[in-house]
Design a protein around this motif. Structure first.
Motif, PDB file in Angstrom:
ATOM      1  N   LYS A 261       0.900  -1.417   0.381  1.00 52.66           N
ATOM      2  CA  LYS A 261      -0.037   0.164  -0.700  1.00 52.66           C
ATOM      3  C   LYS A 261       0.600   1.015  -0.060  1.00 52.66           C
ATOM      4  N   VAL A 262       1.922   0.796   0.995  1.00 55.61           N
ATOM      5  CA  VAL A 262       3.116   2.304   1.510  1.00 55.61           C
ATOM      6  C   VAL A 262       4.013   2.276  -0.582  1.00 55.61           C
ATOM      7  N   TRP A 263       3.989   1.199  -0.745  1.00 56.45           N
ATOM      8  CA  TRP A 263       4.432   1.061  -2.293  1.00 56.45           C
ATOM      9  C   TRP A 263       3.585   2.201  -3.290  1.00 56.45           C
ATOM     10  N   GLU A 264       2.384   1.887  -3.358  1.00 52.24           N
ATOM     11  CA  GLU A 264       1.758   2.211  -4.423  1.00 52.24           C
ATOM     12  C   GLU A 264       1.108   3.844  -4.077  1.00 52.24           C
ATOM     13  N   GLN A 265       1.380   4.367  -3.247  1.00 55.86           N
ATOM     14  CA  GLN A 265       1.467   5.598  -2.644  1.00 55.86           C
ATOM     15  C   GLN A 265       3.132   6.051  -2.812  1.00 55.86           C
ATOM     16  N   ILE A 266       3.844   5.820  -2.871  1.00 53.31           N
ATOM     17  CA  ILE A 266       5.465   5.889  -3.896  1.00 53.31           C
ATOM     18  C   ILE A 266       5.219   6.439  -5.304  1.00 53.31           C
ATOM     19  N   LYS A 267       4.344   5.085  -5.874  1.00 53.21           N
ATOM     20  CA  LYS A 267       4.872   5.153  -7.211  1.00 53.21           C
ATOM     21  C   LYS A 267       3.848   5.857  -8.150  1.00 53.21           C
ATOM     22  N   PHE A 268       2.719   6.765  -7.569  1.00 52.79           N
ATOM     23  CA  PHE A 268       1.470   7.307  -7.511  1.00 52.79           C
ATOM     24  C   PHE A 268       2.982   8.870  -8.088  1.00 52.79           C
ATOM     25  N   ARG A 269       3.194   8.901  -6.737  1.00 53.85           N
ATOM     26  CA  ARG A 269       3.915  10.395  -6.840  1.00 53.85           C
ATOM     27  C   ARG A 269       5.229  10.236  -7.093  1.00 53.85           C
ATOM     28  N   ILE A 270       5.633   8.658  -8.199  1.00 53.25           N
ATOM     29  CA  ILE A 270       6.977   8.727  -9.195  1.00 53.25           C
ATOM     30  C   ILE A 270       6.362   9.325 -10.494  1.00 53.25           C
ATOM     31  N   ASN A 271       5.250   8.716 -10.582  1.00 52.52           N
ATOM     32  CA  ASN A 271       4.973   8.705 -11.991  1.00 52.52           C
ATOM     33  C   ASN A 271       4.326  10.061 -12.117  1.00 52.52           C
ATOM     34  N   ALA A 272       3.484  10.332 -10.859  1.00 54.43           N
ATOM     35  CA  ALA A 272       2.996  11.734 -11.320  1.00 54.43           C
ATOM     36  C   ALA A 272       4.466  13.043 -11.602  1.00 54.43           C
ATOM     37  N   VAL A 273       5.828  13.086 -11.095  1.00 50.39           N
ATOM     38  CA  VAL A 273       6.958  13.806 -11.283  1.00 50.39           C
ATOM     39  C   VAL A 273       7.073  13.230 -12.876  1.00 50.39           C
ATOM     40  N   ARG A 274       7.422  11.984 -13.343  1.00 50.02           N
ATOM     41  CA  ARG A 274       8.033  11.325 -14.295  1.00 50.02           C
ATOM     42  C   ARG A 274       7.037  12.190 -15.844  1.00 50.02           C
TER      43      ARG A 274
END
Length: 277
Positions: free
Chosen positions: A193-206
């Motif tokens: 669940k925490v990784w999915e939050q990080i992934k969302f943020r990373i994708n938004a940055v990319r």
């Protein structure tokens, strides 16, 4: 709390830290420790050698790791690639002295090849039916042919400048690598669940990189034409101006097509055009 393993040094380390920082996961980089906790997110960063990261993730010492795909292949640990980050591109290639008249892979039969990637090379040679000897070198692989330690090398190539400076030429590109995110095979549900939050943020940055925010004023009778020109994420934002007959249009545009779009917008009467990061 999720633990993220990243490289302690090198270009991949700096790019990983910058990406995490833009995603709101920051550590005090001026006092870097072996293990540093983020001030802004329930995460801690574990700084390791790149070749230790796959094992750390496989053993559960780290929940996820950011590392080059080449290291994932070479270390053969029980990990899963959960994302590809698109930075740190390189390749692992076979290179021979530039004086060699290279006829093809059969040249390597009976030759000695120096490398820091014996597992990847061994599999490749076996698949191709090449009988060559592998010498494992952990240091400067590119000097091995010059000092007589090998006939060729199998090593990381970025620009190719190091090969040229050591009298070598690239003859076979075997593996293409980039930074990837890895996790264990059976991650904890809360960590996922925490990784999915990080992934969302990373994708938004990319997604925001290489994009520009475009603002302009457009005559109302040309709005449909302007919308046809602009490829917004969903659709442009249109706001009426105090001056009758005009509207303000806002959109997000890829940098590589930005100026062509602006010329087209000027042709239909757009004014007050502003470009923002």
């Amino acid at each position: 709390m999720i633990r993220i393993a990243i490289q302690a040094k090198g270009r991949l380390s700096e790019e990983s830290l910058e990406l995490l920082k833009e995603a709101g996961i920051q550590v005090d980089d001026t006092k870097r420790k072996f293990l540093s906790q983020s001030r802004s997110f329930p995460a801690e960063l574990l700084f390791l050698r790149d070749d230790d990261i796959p094992q750390a993730v496989a053993l559960g010492v780290a929940d996820i790791g950011i590392v080059g795909y080449n290291e994932v292949l070479e270390r053969e640990q029980d990990v899963e690639i959960v994302d590809r980050l698109g930075f740190g591109p390189c390749r692992i290639s076979l290179a021979v002295p530039k004086t060699v008249d290279y006829p093809g892979l059969e040249w390597f039969n009976g030759k000695r090849i120096a490398t820091s990637y014996p597992n990847i090379l061994g599999k490749f040679l076996k698949e191709k039916g090449i009988d060559a000897k592998i010498s494992v070198i952990t240091g400067s692989v590119e000097i091995a042919p010059t000092v007589g330690m090998s006939d060729a090398i199998f090593d990381i190539v970025s620009s190719g400048g190091t090969l040229v400076s050591n009298g070598l030429k690239e003859v076979e590109k075997i593996v293409f690598s980039e930074a990837v995110v890895i996790s264990g095979r059976n991650p904890d549900a809360e960590k996922v669940k925490v990784w999915e939050q990080i992934k969302f943020r990373i994708n938004a940055v990319r997604d925001s990189r290489n994009m520009k925010y475009l603002l302009m004023n457009v005559p109302n009778d040309r709005i449909d034409e302007a919308i046809a020109i602009l490829p917004a994420m969903r659709s442009p934002t249109i706001l009426p101006l105090a001056q009758s007959g005009w509207s303000s249009m806002h959109s997000v545009v890829a940098e590589d097509v930005l100026w062509d779009k602006i010329e087209l917008l000027k042709e239909i009467g757009a004014e007050g055009i502003l470009v923002l990061s």
